[in-house]
Scaffold this active site. Structure first.
Site, PDB file in Angstrom:
ATOM      1  N   LYS A   1      -5.266  10.823   1.218  1.00 28.21           N
ATOM      2  CA  LYS A   1      -5.383   9.577   1.741  1.00 28.21           C
ATOM      3  C   LYS A   1      -6.544   8.813   1.170  1.00 28.21           C
ATOM      4  CE  LYS A   1      -6.191   7.126   6.219  1.00 28.21           C
ATOM      5  NZ  LYS A   1      -6.031   7.614   7.543  1.00 28.21           N
TER       6      LYS A   1
ATOM      7  N   VAL B   1      -5.354   0.262   3.187  1.00 27.40           N
ATOM      8  CA  VAL B   1      -5.445  -1.156   3.034  1.00 27.40           C
ATOM      9  C   VAL B   1      -6.577  -1.514   2.217  1.00 27.40           C
ATOM     10  CG1 VAL B   1      -5.978  -3.152   4.566  1.00 27.40           C
ATOM     11  CG2 VAL B   1      -4.066  -1.614   5.161  1.00 27.40           C
TER      12      VAL B   1
ATOM     13  N   LYS C   1      -3.084  -1.476  14.368  1.00 30.92           N
ATOM     14  CA  LYS C   1      -2.384  -0.571  15.205  1.00 30.92           C
ATOM     15  C   LYS C   1      -3.006  -0.469  16.650  1.00 30.92           C
ATOM     16  CE  LYS C   1      -3.143   2.313  11.398  1.00 30.92           C
ATOM     17  NZ  LYS C   1      -2.671   1.448  10.388  1.00 30.92           N
TER      18      LYS C   1
ATOM     19  N   SER D   1     -12.277   1.690  11.146  1.00 30.90           N
ATOM     20  CA  SER D   1     -11.775   1.757   9.935  1.00 30.90           C
ATOM     21  C   SER D   1     -12.227   1.060   8.733  1.00 30.90           C
ATOM     22  CB  SER D   1     -10.263   1.293   9.876  1.00 30.90           C
ATOM     23  OG  SER D   1      -9.691   1.239   8.623  1.00 30.90           O
ATOM     24  N   ALA D   2     -12.526   1.710   7.580  1.00 29.93           N
ATOM     25  CA  ALA D   2     -13.120   0.843   6.504  1.00 29.93           C
ATOM     26  C   ALA D   2     -12.148  -0.116   6.053  1.00 29.93           C
ATOM     27  CB  ALA D   2     -13.169   2.065   5.345  1.00 29.93           C
ATOM     28  N   ASP D   3     -11.015  -0.616   6.611  1.00 31.79           N
ATOM     29  CA  ASP D   3     -10.249  -1.613   6.139  1.00 31.79           C
ATOM     30  C   ASP D   3     -11.073  -2.998   6.649  1.00 31.79           C
ATOM     31  OD1 ASP D   3      -8.183   0.153   5.700  1.00 31.79           O
ATOM     32  OD2 ASP D   3      -6.784  -0.341   7.224  1.00 31.79           O
TER      33      ASP D   3
ATOM     34  N   GLU E   1       0.994  -1.254   0.133  1.00 30.45           N
ATOM     35  CA  GLU E   1      -0.087  -0.139   0.182  1.00 30.45           C
ATOM     36  C   GLU E   1       0.964   1.316  -0.047  1.00 30.45           C
ATOM     37  OE1 GLU E   1      -1.125   1.646   3.624  1.00 30.45           O
ATOM     38  OE2 GLU E   1      -0.824   0.155   4.612  1.00 30.45           O
TER      39      GLU E   1
HETATM   40  N1  PSU Z   1      -0.164   0.614   8.736  1.00 26.12           N
HETATM   41  C1  PSU Z   1       1.174   1.239   9.374  1.00 26.12           C
HETATM   42  N2  PSU Z   1       1.095   2.581   8.860  1.00 26.12           N
HETATM   43  C2  PSU Z   1      -0.066   3.181   8.251  1.00 26.12           C
HETATM   44  C3  PSU Z   1      -1.154   2.438   7.884  1.00 26.12           C
HETATM   45  C4  PSU Z   1      -0.981   0.947   8.122  1.00 26.12           C
HETATM   46  O1  PSU Z   1       2.154   0.755   9.691  1.00 26.12           O
HETATM   47  O2  PSU Z   1      -0.196   4.486   8.218  1.00 26.12           O
HETATM   48  C5  PSU Z   1      -2.370   3.075   7.238  1.00 26.12           C
HETATM   49  C6  PSU Z   1      -2.972   1.911   6.184  1.00 26.12           C
HETATM   50  O3  PSU Z   1      -3.039   2.543   4.868  1.00 26.12           O
HETATM   51  C7  PSU Z   1      -4.147   1.733   6.896  1.00 26.12           C
HETATM   52  C8  PSU Z   1      -4.687   3.118   7.375  1.00 26.12           C
HETATM   53  O4  PSU Z   1      -5.340   1.373   5.876  1.00 26.12           O
HETATM   54  O5  PSU Z   1      -3.570   3.427   8.120  1.00 26.12           O
HETATM   55  C9  PSU Z   1      -5.835   3.182   8.343  1.00 26.12           C
HETATM   56  O6  PSU Z   1      -6.401   4.552   8.254  1.00 26.12           O
HETATM   57  P1  PSU Z   1      -8.000   4.590   9.081  1.00 26.12           P
HETATM   58  O7  PSU Z   1      -7.697   4.425  10.203  1.00 26.12           O
HETATM   59  O8  PSU Z   1      -8.098   5.935   8.676  1.00 26.12           O
HETATM   60  O9  PSU Z   1      -8.939   3.789   8.211  1.00 26.12           O
HETATM   61 MN    MN Z   2     -11.625   6.386  10.705  1.00 26.64          MN
END
Ligand code: PSU
Ligand code: MN
Length: 307
Positions: free
Chosen positions: A88, A108, A161, A142-144, A27
């Site tokens: 993003k 992701v 995370k 997260s939408a992941d 990614e």
């Molecule tokens: N893994 C890491 N650092 C990052 C991410 C993942 O070590 O910055 C990113 C990925 O792209 C993941 C995103 O999809 O953070 C999640 O963001 P959000 O919580 O806004 O969905």
């Molecule tokens: Mn979010």
């Protein structure tokens, strides 16, 4: 291929395919927003070279002027890592970003979608997104997670995370039918930390074990993701006390600054990096390196299984 001509495959990826070399998706949000400039370009190049050294072809994914690219040139890697203004892009942003000829980094959710659509089965990253702490108020998940519930891809990560509510995230992954296996561990990894302290139901110990699971996903026609959760080595993890201390400050600061939505994850990661004097970045990077190497090994084993 389900994809129309609007998606561009790099020459390296096309040649790899023709030669029967396995391809691993990477990614671009991780490099655009997860690591500081200018080191992030070095990180991007290093991750690609780790995939190559382990017998696979890297396909970093991003959008340039509205076109999704699968496999980037060095110039494109420079562009995506070079500016803080790079957007993003999650899965829901893809179509509008294409319509508006936007340049942006894929998360992701969008990377998994584009990779799977291009027939790429294995994806290496750092930590998945998940359910944020305080979800009871914010509804921030997260939408992941939802994307992985509808995408047949094997994603190697160091768990989710640790800035997140990890047990709520595991619960949601269960609800969404996303298969999660520990790689060489019975515990869910903790991203910067070797373990989150939470037990997993399943464990695998080799790329062959992973490929066996993938084979049966196919046999069943499942279209859900397989998360291979590989912990960062204990000697490379962030000091757990420092982790907890700085994370508490980071969460309080994000609240005081009213940070929400897509900005929250990068904000917390940046706070962790500065609050730990860069130590969180080292742990993150060590985790991602190992994940990319394992992703390449899994892709190679999978290719042999199918060949
Ligand atoms: N893994 C890491 N650092 C990052 C991410 C993942 O070590 O910055 C990113 C990925 O792209 C993941 C995103 O999809 O953070 C999640 O963001 P959000 O919580 O806004 O969905
Ligand atoms: Mn979010």
């Amino acid at each position: 291929m389900p994809f129309p001509a609007d998606v561009q495959l790099s020459e390296e990826v096309r040649e790899a395919r023709a030669a029967g070399i396995p391809v691993v998706a990477l990614e671009s949000t991780l490099i655009a927003h997860g690591f500081p400039r200018p080191r992030n370009l070095e990180v991007a190049l290093e991750l690609e070279s780790i995939v190559r050294k382990n017998g696979a072809c890297p396909a970093t994914i991003a959008l340039f002027d509205g076109t999704p690219y699968i496999g980037l040139t060095e110039d494109q890697l420079e562009r995506i890592t070079g500016s803080p203004a790079i957007r993003k892009l999650g899965l829901r942003d893809l179509a509008v970003a294409m319509a508006k000829k936007t340049t942006g980094a894929t998360t992701v959710s969008s990377t998994a979608f584009l990779a799977a659509g291009a027939g790429i089965r294995v994806f290496g990253t750092g930590g998945l997104g998940g359910v944020h702490r305080g979800w009871q108020e914010s509804w921030d998940e997260s939408a992941d997670l939802f994307a992985l519930s509808g995408t047949r891809i094997t994603i190697v990560s160091a768990g989710v995370k640790s800035i997140l509510d990890i047990s709520a995230t595991l619960q949601r992954l269960e609800t969404l039918n996303v298969t999660v296996v520990g790689y060489g561990t019975d515990e869910f990894p903790g991203f910067y930390l070797h373990s989150s302290g939470l037990r997993l139901d399943w464990r695998v110990d080799s790329p062959k074990d992973v490929a066996e699971v993938m084979r049966y996903q196919d046999a069943l026609g499942l279209t859900t993701a397989l998360v291979v959760a590989r912990p960062v080595e204990i000697e490379s993890q962030l000091d757990p006390d420092l982790h907890d201390e700085v994370l508490a400050e980071a969460l309080a600061a994000s609240e005081a600054d009213s940070v929400t939505g897509q900005a929250l994850t990068p904000y917390l990661l940046e706070y962790m990096a500065s609050g730990t004097g860069g130590a969180s970045l080292e742990a993150n990077l060590t985790a991602v390196r190992g994940n990319c190497a394992l992703a390449a090994e899994i892709a190679s084993t999978w290719q042999q299984f199918r060949g």
